[in-house]
Design a protein around this motif. Sequence first.
Motif, PDB file in Angstrom:
ATOM      1  N   TRP A 136       0.809  -1.228   0.000  1.00 18.70           N
ATOM      2  CA  TRP A 136       0.000   0.000   0.000  1.00 18.70           C
ATOM      3  C   TRP A 136       0.838   1.272   0.000  1.00 18.70           C
ATOM      4  CZ3 TRP A 136       0.699   2.879   4.479  1.00 18.70           C
ATOM      5  CH2 TRP A 136       1.369   2.204   5.516  1.00 18.70           C
ATOM      6  N   ALA A 137       2.122   1.196   0.428  1.00 15.94           N
ATOM      7  CA  ALA A 137       2.942   2.416   0.497  1.00 15.94           C
ATOM      8  C   ALA A 137       4.281   2.263  -0.232  1.00 15.94           C
ATOM      9  CB  ALA A 137       3.197   2.798   1.949  1.00 15.94           C
ATOM     10  N   ARG A 138       4.431   1.188  -0.974  1.00 19.47           N
ATOM     11  CA  ARG A 138       5.668   0.943  -1.712  1.00 19.47           C
ATOM     12  C   ARG A 138       5.298   0.374  -3.074  1.00 19.47           C
ATOM     13  NH1 ARG A 138       9.634   0.352   2.522  1.00 19.47           N
ATOM     14  NH2 ARG A 138      11.168  -0.551   1.115  1.00 19.47           N
ATOM     15  N   TRP A 139       6.289   0.216  -3.922  1.00 11.61           N
ATOM     16  CA  TRP A 139       6.053  -0.425  -5.200  1.00 11.61           C
ATOM     17  C   TRP A 139       6.013  -1.938  -5.030  1.00 11.61           C
ATOM     18  CZ3 TRP A 139       4.443   0.946  -9.855  1.00 11.61           C
ATOM     19  CH2 TRP A 139       4.510  -0.016 -10.865  1.00 11.61           C
ATOM     20  N   GLY A 140       5.084  -2.569  -5.733  1.00 13.32           N
ATOM     21  CA  GLY A 140       5.159  -3.994  -6.027  1.00 13.32           C
ATOM     22  C   GLY A 140       4.966  -4.950  -4.879  1.00 13.32           C
ATOM     23  N   ASP A 141       5.571  -6.110  -5.025  1.00 12.35           N
ATOM     24  CA  ASP A 141       5.417  -7.252  -4.143  1.00 12.35           C
ATOM     25  C   ASP A 141       6.433  -7.142  -3.006  1.00 12.35           C
ATOM     26  OD1 ASP A 141       5.314  -9.702  -2.940  1.00 12.35           O
ATOM     27  OD2 ASP A 141       5.640 -10.862  -4.781  1.00 12.35           O
ATOM     28  N   PRO A 142       5.963  -7.107  -1.757  1.00 13.97           N
ATOM     29  CA  PRO A 142       6.913  -6.979  -0.647  1.00 13.97           C
ATOM     30  C   PRO A 142       7.986  -8.063  -0.684  1.00 13.97           C
ATOM     31  CG  PRO A 142       4.656  -6.706   0.131  1.00 13.97           C
ATOM     32  CD  PRO A 142       4.562  -7.101  -1.309  1.00 13.97           C
ATOM     33  N   ALA A 143       7.648  -9.246  -1.194  1.00 10.31           N
ATOM     34  CA  ALA A 143       8.626 -10.338  -1.214  1.00 10.31           C
ATOM     35  C   ALA A 143       9.772 -10.065  -2.189  1.00 10.31           C
ATOM     36  CB  ALA A 143       7.925 -11.648  -1.584  1.00 10.31           C
ATOM     37  N   GLU A 144       9.535  -9.162  -3.153  1.00 10.38           N
ATOM     38  CA  GLU A 144      10.570  -8.852  -4.141  1.00 10.38           C
ATOM     39  C   GLU A 144      11.470  -7.701  -3.679  1.00 10.38           C
ATOM     40  OE1 GLU A 144      11.162 -10.166  -7.337  1.00 10.38           O
ATOM     41  OE2 GLU A 144       9.839 -11.792  -6.692  1.00 10.38           O
ATOM     42  N   ALA A 145      11.061  -7.048  -2.608  1.00 11.17           N
ATOM     43  CA  ALA A 145      11.792  -5.854  -2.164  1.00 11.17           C
ATOM     44  C   ALA A 145      12.930  -6.228  -1.218  1.00 11.17           C
ATOM     45  CB  ALA A 145      10.829  -4.899  -1.467  1.00 11.17           C
ATOM     46  N   HIS A 146      14.067  -5.587  -1.400  1.00 13.96           N
ATOM     47  CA  HIS A 146      15.213  -5.823  -0.531  1.00 13.96           C
ATOM     48  C   HIS A 146      15.836  -4.482  -0.174  1.00 13.96           C
ATOM     49  CE1 HIS A 146      14.942 -10.030  -1.569  1.00 13.96           C
ATOM     50  NE2 HIS A 146      14.911  -9.686  -2.847  1.00 13.96           N
ATOM     51  N   PRO A 147      16.428  -4.386   1.036  1.00 10.73           N
ATOM     52  CA  PRO A 147      17.207  -3.180   1.310  1.00 10.73           C
ATOM     53  C   PRO A 147      18.435  -3.153   0.400  1.00 10.73           C
ATOM     54  CG  PRO A 147      17.389  -4.757   3.129  1.00 10.73           C
ATOM     55  CD  PRO A 147      16.424  -5.343   2.153  1.00 10.73           C
ATOM     56  N   LEU A 148      19.072  -1.987   0.306  1.00  8.24           N
ATOM     57  CA  LEU A 148      20.281  -1.862  -0.502  1.00  8.24           C
ATOM     58  C   LEU A 148      21.374  -2.795   0.018  1.00  8.24           C
ATOM     59  CD1 LEU A 148      20.702   1.992  -1.020  1.00  8.24           C
ATOM     60  CD2 LEU A 148      19.744   0.300  -2.598  1.00  8.24           C
ATOM     61  N   SER A 149      22.187  -3.287  -0.894  1.00  5.02           N
ATOM     62  CA  SER A 149      23.361  -4.060  -0.470  1.00  5.02           C
ATOM     63  C   SER A 149      24.304  -3.141   0.304  1.00  5.02           C
ATOM     64  CB  SER A 149      24.069  -4.631  -1.693  1.00  5.02           C
ATOM     65  OG  SER A 149      24.647  -3.568  -2.426  1.00  5.02           O
ATOM     66  N   GLU A 150      25.192  -3.725   1.085  1.00  6.97           N
ATOM     67  CA  GLU A 150      26.171  -2.931   1.838  1.00  6.97           C
ATOM     68  C   GLU A 150      26.964  -2.022   0.908  1.00  6.97           C
ATOM     69  OE1 GLU A 150      26.895  -2.251   5.085  1.00  6.97           O
ATOM     70  OE2 GLU A 150      24.926  -3.210   5.242  1.00  6.97           O
ATOM     71  N   GLU A 151      27.360  -2.598  -0.239  1.00  8.94           N
ATOM     72  CA  GLU A 151      28.182  -1.841  -1.188  1.00  8.94           C
ATOM     73  C   GLU A 151      27.408  -0.634  -1.723  1.00  8.94           C
ATOM     74  OE1 GLU A 151      29.207  -3.975  -4.671  1.00  8.94           O
ATOM     75  OE2 GLU A 151      30.615  -2.442  -5.373  1.00  8.94           O
ATOM     76  N   ALA A 152      26.139  -0.906  -2.104  1.00  8.16           N
ATOM     77  CA  ALA A 152      25.327   0.178  -2.665  1.00  8.16           C
ATOM     78  C   ALA A 152      25.081   1.246  -1.594  1.00  8.16           C
ATOM     79  CB  ALA A 152      24.003  -0.379  -3.180  1.00  8.16           C
ATOM     80  N   ARG A 153      24.830   0.799  -0.381  1.00  5.46           N
ATOM     81  CA  ARG A 153      24.582   1.748   0.692  1.00  5.46           C
ATOM     82  C   ARG A 153      25.806   2.625   0.932  1.00  5.46           C
ATOM     83  NH1 ARG A 153      20.716   1.170   5.513  1.00  5.46           N
ATOM     84  NH2 ARG A 153      21.593   2.585   7.066  1.00  5.46           N
ATOM     85  N   GLY A 154      26.962   2.015   0.826  1.00  6.54           N
ATOM     86  CA  GLY A 154      28.200   2.774   0.966  1.00  6.54           C
ATOM     87  C   GLY A 154      28.308   3.842  -0.107  1.00  6.54           C
ATOM     88  N   LEU A 155      27.971   3.477  -1.344  1.00  4.87           N
ATOM     89  CA  LEU A 155      28.010   4.441  -2.443  1.00  4.87           C
ATOM     90  C   LEU A 155      27.015   5.567  -2.215  1.00  4.87           C
ATOM     91  CD1 LEU A 155      28.330   2.066  -5.516  1.00  4.87           C
ATOM     92  CD2 LEU A 155      29.944   3.874  -4.877  1.00  4.87           C
ATOM     93  N   VAL A 156      25.834   5.209  -1.736  1.00  2.00           N
ATOM     94  CA  VAL A 156      24.795   6.212  -1.495  1.00  2.00           C
ATOM     95  C   VAL A 156      25.270   7.200  -0.423  1.00  2.00           C
ATOM     96  CG1 VAL A 156      22.478   6.574  -0.559  1.00  2.00           C
ATOM     97  CG2 VAL A 156      22.875   4.770  -2.256  1.00  2.00           C
ATOM     98  N   GLU A 157      25.903   6.680   0.619  1.00  4.31           N
ATOM     99  CA  GLU A 157      26.376   7.573   1.689  1.00  4.31           C
ATOM    100  C   GLU A 157      27.498   8.471   1.182  1.00  4.31           C
ATOM    101  OE1 GLU A 157      27.070   5.310   5.286  1.00  4.31           O
ATOM    102  OE2 GLU A 157      24.916   5.439   5.728  1.00  4.31           O
TER     103      GLU A 157
END
Lengths: 532, 532
Positions: free
Chosen positions: A7-28
């Motif tokens: 109801w508040a996100r895109w798509g199927d909750p089962a398909e959703a994942h938090p960012l990988s550690e590497e991606a999170r590092g890049l984002v920060e």
Amino acid sequence: MTEQMHWARWGDPAEAHPLSEEARGLVELAFGPAAEHPTTPLSDVRLPAPRLPEDLLAGLRDLVGDHQVRVDHEARVRHTRGKSTPDLLRMRHGDADDAPDAVVLPAGHDEVAAVVSWCSEHRVALVPFGGGTSVVGGLVARRDGYAGVLALDLRRLDRLVAVDRVSGTAVLEAGLLGPRAEALLAEHRLTLGPFPQSFEYASIGGFAATRSSGQASSGYGRFDQLVVALRVATPVGDLELGSAPANAAGPDLRELVLGSEGAFGVITAVTVRVRPAPETAVYETWRFASFPEGVAALRDLAQSGDAPTVLRLSDENETALNLAKPDEIGAGGEGGCLVVTGFEGTAEAVEARRRVVATRLEKRGGRSLGADDGAGWAAGRFKGPYLRDAMLDIGVLVETLETATFWSNLPRLYDEMSAALTAALTPASANGGGGPIVLCHISHVYETGASLYFTVAARQVGDGLEQWAAAKAAASDAMIAAGATITHHHAVGRDHRPWLAQEIGPVGVEILRAVKDRLDPNGVLNPGVLVP
Amino acid sequence: MTEQMHWARWGDPAEAHPLSEEARGLVELAFGPAAEHPTTPLSDVRLPAPRLPEDLLAGLRDLVGDHQVRVDHEARVRHTRGKSTPDLLRMRHGDADDAPDAVVLPAGHDEVAAVVSWCSEHRVALVPFGGGTSVVGGLVARRDGYAGVLALDLRRLDRLVAVDRVSGTAVLEAGLLGPRAEALLAEHRLTLGPFPQSFEYASIGGFAATRSSGQASSGYGRFDQLVVALRVATPVGDLELGSAPANAAGPDLRELVLGSEGAFGVITAVTVRVRPAPETAVYETWRFASFPEGVAALRDLAQSGDAPTVLRLSDENETALNLAKPDEIGAGGEGGCLVVTGFEGTAEAVEARRRVVATRLEKRGGRSLGADDGAGWAAGRFKGPYLRDAMLDIGVLVETLETATFWSNLPRLYDEMSAALTAALTPASANGGGGPIVLCHISHVYETGASLYFTVAARQVGDGLEQWAAAKAAASDAMIAAGATITHHHAVGRDHRPWLAQEIGPVGVEILRAVKDRLDPNGVLNPGVLVP
């Protein structure tokens, strides 16, 4: 895959994942330290008090059956707005102020027509609801002056009505979602073809009502080009259009229903061109030294008539982030611009076309990065929206916007939109981490021009709403100033309405109003959407 | 070639010839002895008394200049009606009852807009006049309730305004006739492409206003598909459309102007897609055993994406008369059905495509009659209308009508239209000579369907008008009963209006009326045409 989105996100909750550690590092690295932005629980979401009185609800139940009129908390929340970033931000904050008073689920054309007439008679605003994937405010009705707001959920209109193998057409009901429509056609070894990023949750009626265009539009055409006939329920009666593939019998009224976003009537069935399901699919990626060189190569393909089924060019920024394969963020270190080509059909036709395209791309300075079966690209192509949720979770605003213009105007449009987005998002972002990231790709080409699709990311400031509204307005102004369209395939909704008025001018606006006034004299159909 | 047609016949008098002795013999064999049907001299043609008072004419002269408002006998006769067979019959009999009161020749968009406003203000009916080639009554305004009728001759809007080589587009003014437009584009080594039979006298604005479709539409597209932008003068202001090759910015309003036949506004300029002028053109003719076998082969080409630039299939009757080459009437004695294929482009592309098409046609049972440079076909393709005049001269009624439908419905439509035309024309014809001749060809194919183009000939009875009206009505009824369109490329005019109402239904009619009422509140634009 579930058919109902979170109801508040895109798509199927089962398909959703938090960012990988590497991606999170890049984002920060790009935006500064992650800040958790939790989502209000469903039960705490604030709904407006329901306004439809019991006698009206009883009338509705008479039309469609007791169980097909829903007024519960969850049903109302799930039919509130669409999936733009502002929509998600509001819902994450527990704001469902735009919720319908009730959700009604008619069984077929006749029940839709009955509900449409009933709404007109009782001055109840009606919002047609297919997959709920709008990113332009297409599901937010004006409330003032109406007895209430009804969401018309079309999910029960889910039949493949007929297949005409000789003509190569199929009649699909409006509520069919993309995957189900393709599964039904696959039983006949047929396919519709174009796969928009919203494919997994978008509906056939929505594709038509918004002039959707898919990732394989170079090969299969835009959805509007696939439509040969339409059935529409309006307050003044049914409209059935489509007596021939093409004709000279006056204005093509199909083109007035396509893109009408529920403001003129409710599309209940669409007859579409279908093609044999492809035997094989092959992808090949290419690298060009610069965006302008890539653009020249795409233009050559589009104007020569040799375009592949899928054709996409990322600019330098997007190539560096490789958003086409979001699982591999950070892997694109070679510079230049990535081109993805895809070919579908018989093995023989695919190989012939691939060779023609390769020759042309080489001549324009492209370097092949190799062919593959496309499994990677195909697997990743619907994942973009999930990534956005993961970014919003840590306080990074992500949104997309898109436009189109003629080839000669493309460099100007690209420069001015990039500058407008960067300028609008920089002051705020500069407070915490680096500036905004502005990425662009071309995924739809025509003989005379192409689309530009921007993805932007910036450190969220406050609730993000004002911040994004300012950037969106700056980018939209830039589109109109450059003589481009306010939307290539996302549609108008409420969000693009002021710019649509500039794009089509006062006489164009009068045409829309005239049709609206005649077909919907009480103005109950998706009020506030599309018509300026 | 002259730019002005004969007032009571098709085209350039210098191009017109009486039938050869051999052809006349065949005609007498079919229809009985020739009866000379002379044409009333121009000076004896009866015009209605002019109705526009001097003060109104003076106002008009102020807008466009003294010499650009014509009220003389010849100018009024030359702007009376179009070139359908009933139009020619009436004019040959000296009947110019539908003549305009004056002819006005504005110099550009601003003068057109001024005349449009002036007409609206003074309730003067306005008939836009391009090449005067309408065959559906598109140039006959309703007269009652108006201060007078004005023909708006657009010949002075004759510029190639701009060429955008990068985007592959050109801006053409509405009054340009086909050959002049192509000559101007040829200076840039570009071409528009589709050549309707009316090409030599039809105008760019007319192509757009009537959704014209040319003989090379398989390769270049229908004219409406080539239009990317439009400029229109309406009584409520200018309308400028076309911000991108395609978009999702609501309904495509271009598609409402295309086919509007001057009833919503006057098109003054059109931006069209242009292509490189072809290096070479090659034609190849084929023979199939029967019309259904030929239809199956055309469908295969259309659905495989391998259609040639020109594709035409004649049925058994037309093949026997070989109307594709009217100079050689009587030469087609081998039976079966003729297919003409044409290829334009670079020598390499032409040869590659020709081979693909040949393989497909052979697989479907076609037998090649050989390739040539197409000079014969190209030379003959604009001659059909001249032949009609020669037949009318000796008392044989000739007319054409056309429709389109989806492939699965084509056999039914063909049978029912053939039967309707034959039945309607037989009782009369049986009195003098043999029955009617009904010929058919397909010259426009789409993935999902095709057009049917009928040519009929019958011994003329009386003035021919009632006779033809009955046959036309029977054929039109058959189209609608079969679910086909009332017109594939001739447009609606006055003649098809009642059937258009059946084709688009009451809600479709209301849409047209709503737009008409809003853009043309005093109803002065081509009144009586298009809108039911």
